[in-house]
Design an enzyme around this catalytic site. Structure first.
Site, mmCIF file in Angstrom:
data_model
loop_
_atom_site.group_PDB
_atom_site.id
_atom_site.type_symbol
_atom_site.label_atom_id
_atom_site.label_comp_id
_atom_site.label_asym_id
_atom_site.label_seq_id
_atom_site.Cartn_x
_atom_site.Cartn_y
_atom_site.Cartn_z
ATOM 1 N NE ARG A 1 -2.795 1.143 3.603
ATOM 2 C CZ ARG A 1 -3.432 1.069 4.666
ATOM 3 N NH1 ARG A 1 -4.763 1.259 4.525
ATOM 4 N NH2 ARG A 1 -3.051 1.151 5.771
ATOM 5 C CG ASP B 1 -4.345 3.058 10.891
ATOM 6 O OD1 ASP B 1 -5.267 3.589 11.361
ATOM 7 O OD2 ASP B 1 -4.240 2.255 9.973
#
Length: 532
Positions: free
Chosen positions: A162, A446
């Site tokens: 990603r 996150d």
């Protein structure tokens, strides 16, 4: 080419990644595509301003033919047919990368985005680890002498990398004095150094694409893929991309996003936490009906979240693409087995809902959760690798259902406000120290959860929200006071050195962006300036 590297300190083995040939490829990507990326970011702002005036989003009338058309994406390669469990986590340090590859998950989302601080050393080490993993040579020896190597007794997880979202720049690599685009640097270095090896391994260069807001942004990625494959002489269609539907405008363009990437698309993912962040951000000034309750109380069973996930499954399977479920962020705490057992049961219930809804797999943030998720999907899938055949024709989702934020149960409390400020400061402090994946209160946080936290505070101030548990109104003065208290609490938890170096500047940053009249689109943009 006028390409310069502005890193303050040299990074070990960087010369293996920053070869003249790799940098020439990055230069080409930047010169061909950076300007279009800039225009698309401007288009985001224009659309958001329109939503601020109208309080509305809707399906695009100009792309009705695509939504109603009879087309499918390219069939998935063999390596991506079974994605029932996907492990997520940063690609650096090497120990975490090895543990993820060895976890027993079908796929590892190797994250160069929300779970990774883009220090130059993290960027380079991530690419090194992914290159070495592709070659089968990745290993690590701890200071205590413990060795970590790639398992040979079972398949490794298939890597899906990603890159950063379109909004992030890369300040350490400049072309003609201009910061490069983080997404192009991440993709370019990974693709250049791994694509051929991955093909030899029977896999391929596979990607998760984050934070897109329109099908035109997907079109840009498709143009990049076409160019990159030609540049390296790799067959068209080799690259496969799964798009995270984690912004509210993208939820209205699922068909269109798959259509733009149809030769390279493999699925969509329900990026639940960023999706909530996006809703708050997009409708931050649209009045109290868009004020969410405390973050911890917003369940995936809320009607507006059900509309989003059911539309995603229906859209994906109608187009022959995989529907991937959201994050299970629980971190086991062996000192509190009862708490961990209760959390695992919640994860099991969440994954069961996803599997029964038709999702083809889902995410976990810790290796101990891999068997929990796998057992749930095994029970539903049996011998099938996926459930593309579950078409969901009964699902019909309207714009009003997607925007029905008021359908979420729960209230806004002072306890929730305190937790938001605590998490926002704690996460930001660790992020600017160089670590983007942070365990807080037995949850893997996150950037997405920190973004929700600070955005809720900003929105609550603007809407003069009355707290259900104390009756107090959320004002700048109240937030300033609670922020100071939570910052002091963190001082007592982390020690003076870490507090002075990371937590104090993090608290100042969170205070600045929560109390400002103007909304900051991404927390990580100003936080990037604090990274050493």
């Amino acid at each position: 080419m006028a390409l310069t590297i502005s890193a303050r300190r040299p990074v070990d083995r960087a010369e293996e990644i920053l070869t003249p040939e790799a940098l020439a490829f990055i230069d080409q990507l930047h010169r061909r595509f950076a300007a279009t990326r800039g225009e698309l970011l401007k288009a985001r702002a224009v659309k958001r301003e329109d939503v601020a005036r109208t309080g509305r989003l809707d399906f695009l009338p100009e792309t009705r033919d695509i939504r109603e058309g009879d087309w499918t994406v390219a069939p998935a390669p063999a390596a991506l047919q079974d994605r029932r469990v996907e492990m997520t986590g940063p690609a650096a340090p090497a120990k975490m990368a090895i543990n993820a590859l060895n976890s027993g998950a079908k796929v590892w989302l190797a994250d160069l985005e929300d779970a990774s601080t883009p220090t130059w050393s993290n960027v380079i080490e991530s690419i090194l680890n992914l290159r070495d993993a592709a070659a089968g040579t990745l290993s690590y020896t701890s200071p205590e002498g413990k060795e970590y190597t790639l398992r040979t007794d079972a398949p490794l997880a298939v890597v899906v990398a990603r890159p950063r979202g379109w909004h992030m720049s890369e300040r350490h690599l400049l072309i003609d004095g201009e910061h490069t685009v983080g997404a192009l640097v991440d993709f370019g270095l990974h693709f250049f150094h791994t694509a051929r090896q991955l093909l030899e391994n029977g896999h391929g260069p596979y990607y998760y694409l984050p934070k897109m807001e329109s099908h035109l942004e997907a079109r840009l990625w498709n143009e990049i893929f076409v160019f990159a494959q030609d540049y390296l002489g790799i067959p068209q269609g080799t690259i496969r991309a799964t798009v995270l539907i984690e912004t509210i405008p993208a939820a209205f363009e699922m068909d269109e996003i798959l259509y733009e990437l149809r030769d390279h698309a493999s699925g969509l993912n329900a990026g639940r936490w960023d999706y909530l962040f996006s809703i708050i951000k997009y409708f931050r000034d649209a009045g109290p009906r868009f004020v969410l309750p405390d973050r911890a109380t917003v369940a995936m069973t809320a009607p507006f979240m059900r509309a989003y996930t059911e539309l995603l499954v229906k859209t994906c399977h109608h187009r022959g693409a995989f529907a991937m479920g959201g994050m299970a962020a629980v971190i086991p705490n062996r000192r509190e087995p009862e708490v961990t057992a209760q959390a695992f049961e919640k994860v099991r219930a969440d994954k069961t809902r996803e599997a029964n809804d038709g999702f083809d797999g889902s995410w976990v943030a810790h290796p101990d959760l891999v068997p929990v998720c796998r057992d749930v999907f095994d029970a539903v899938l049996g011998e099938r690798p996926n459930q593309l055949d579950k078409q969901r024709p009964e699902v019909s989702v309207t714009a009003d259902q997607l925007l029905d934020v008021a359908s979420a149960d729960g209230t806004v409390t002072e306890a929730g406000l305190r937790l938001n400020l605590y998490v926002a400061v704690a996460y930001t402090a660790v992020w600017i120290s160089g670590n983007g994946a942070v365990a807080i209160h037995n949850l893997m946080e996150d950037a997405a959860t920190a973004e929700i936290s600070r955005s809720q505070v900003w929105q609550q101030i603007r809407n003069h929200v009355v707290l259900a548990d104390t009756g107090r109104t959320v004002t700048r003065e109240l937030v300033s006071g609670i922020l100071a208290e939570e910052t002091e609490r963190l001082r007592g938890e982390v020690g003076e050195d870490a507090f002075a170096k990371h937590y104090l500047p993090a608290s100042k940053l969170i205070g600045d962006i929560c109390l400002s009249e103007d909304y900051t689109d991404f927390l990580t943009t100003p936080a990037y300036e604090l990274v050493g």
